[in-house]
Design a protein around this motif. Sequence first.
Motif, PDB file in Angstrom:
ATOM      1  N   GLU A 128       0.826  -1.211   0.000  1.00  0.00           N
ATOM      2  CA  GLU A 128       0.000   0.000   0.000  1.00  0.00           C
ATOM      3  C   GLU A 128       0.862   1.263   0.000  1.00  0.00           C
ATOM      4  O   GLU A 128       0.510   2.279  -0.596  1.00  0.00           O
ATOM      5  CB  GLU A 128      -0.897  -0.015   1.245  1.00  0.00           C
ATOM      6  N   ALA A 159      -5.341  -3.760  -0.567  1.00  0.00           N
ATOM      7  CA  ALA A 159      -4.130  -2.980  -0.281  1.00  0.00           C
ATOM      8  C   ALA A 159      -3.573  -2.334  -1.561  1.00  0.00           C
ATOM      9  O   ALA A 159      -2.623  -1.565  -1.499  1.00  0.00           O
ATOM     10  CB  ALA A 159      -3.070  -3.859   0.370  1.00  0.00           C
ATOM     11  N   CYS A 160      -4.162  -2.685  -2.707  1.00  0.00           N
ATOM     12  CA  CYS A 160      -3.796  -2.029  -3.972  1.00  0.00           C
ATOM     13  C   CYS A 160      -4.612  -0.729  -4.078  1.00  0.00           C
ATOM     14  O   CYS A 160      -5.575  -0.526  -3.346  1.00  0.00           O
ATOM     15  CB  CYS A 160      -4.101  -2.947  -5.147  1.00  0.00           C
ATOM     16  N   ASP A 161      -4.235   0.143  -5.014  1.00  0.00           N
ATOM     17  CA  ASP A 161      -4.945   1.426  -5.108  1.00  0.00           C
ATOM     18  C   ASP A 161      -6.346   1.254  -5.665  1.00  0.00           C
ATOM     19  O   ASP A 161      -7.265   1.949  -5.263  1.00  0.00           O
ATOM     20  CB  ASP A 161      -4.139   2.403  -5.963  1.00  0.00           C
ATOM     21  N   ARG A 187      -9.774  -2.402   6.017  1.00  0.00           N
ATOM     22  CA  ARG A 187      -9.752  -1.833   4.645  1.00  0.00           C
ATOM     23  C   ARG A 187     -11.087  -2.056   3.931  1.00  0.00           C
ATOM     24  O   ARG A 187     -11.559  -1.187   3.215  1.00  0.00           O
ATOM     25  CB  ARG A 187      -8.598  -2.423   3.823  1.00  0.00           C
ATOM     26  N   ASP A 216      -4.063   9.082   0.504  1.00  0.00           N
ATOM     27  CA  ASP A 216      -3.972   8.072   1.568  1.00  0.00           C
ATOM     28  C   ASP A 216      -3.754   8.708   2.941  1.00  0.00           C
ATOM     29  O   ASP A 216      -4.348   8.281   3.928  1.00  0.00           O
ATOM     30  CB  ASP A 216      -2.857   7.067   1.255  1.00  0.00           C
TER      31      ASP A 216
END
Length: 258
Positions: free
Chosen positions: A92, A116-118, A146, A213
Amino acid sequence: MDFIKLELDGPIAVLTIDRPKALNALNRQVLTEFSDAIGQVAANKTTRALIVTGGGEKAFVAGADIAEMAGLSQAESTAFAELGHRVLDSLEGLPIPVIAAVNGFALGGGTELALACDFIYASEKAKFGQPEVVLGVIPGFGGTQRLTRIVGRARAKEIIFTGEMIDAAKAKEIGLALEVLPAAELMAHCKKVAGNIVKRGPLAVAQAKRVIDAGADLPLQDANKIEREGFAKLFGTGDQKEGMAAFVAKRPPEFKGN
Ligand code: CAA
């Protein structure tokens, strides 16, 4: 590396979790290799975007490795969850955009890895879910947190309490996947989007990711302060001068990331 394939040529890197016999399940070795691969991506200055996908025809990642988890003590399970969190936090935290190409089952740790990826693009045969309660546990690689932040508290509770899988269309409907593509077109779509991103100012894209973020969990005024600081940091960079000079000269910019 036995279970990770990393293509690092050119600006778009592709990382494949490649353990198809176990549907790419994440055991400690896979997680450790994945962590090494993230380190290689971070160190490679020509990489401007990363696509993460699963090897074989069936799975993105079918979760943490249940056979390995079955015998863990409480202390060992703490260490295992810490390893998973550390690896997904470092994914991330990469300063480049990371796209999840979810090509099949993304269950438990698989949904958590994608989160955890964009952002996530899914093939029509993708299936998401947090089936940990079926195994008598809860998500341990960030899913309770998340997933809640992406789909909202009630929907995350529905997914986590029932343990049921959701298909790609439902994942899109609830904002978990951005788009659903035929399986054969998934990777081309991800590369096209990544290709558009890597044409943009790399410092600006990295700053946009950092600011989004960093501000996501803050009150708006504090988050907007982070935005202002990020905006100002870009002024005076080569990329800012080039981007604006190119606009004025009516030519495409040639960003150098400086
Ligand atoms: N861990 C270990 N091995 C796994 C696995 C996993 N998460 N998922 C699949 N496999 C293995 C199977 O054991 C099987 O191995 P063998 O051929 O040696 O028997 C092989 O992969 C193929 O799987 P199936 O035969 O089960 O394939 P299927 O098409 O019949 O079913 C599936 C596919 C529905 C995804 C099913 O494999 C399944 O339910 N897998 C487990 C999914 C799951 O519960 N994931 C969450 C794990 S817990 C977690 O992730 C905790 C956390 O948050 C950190």
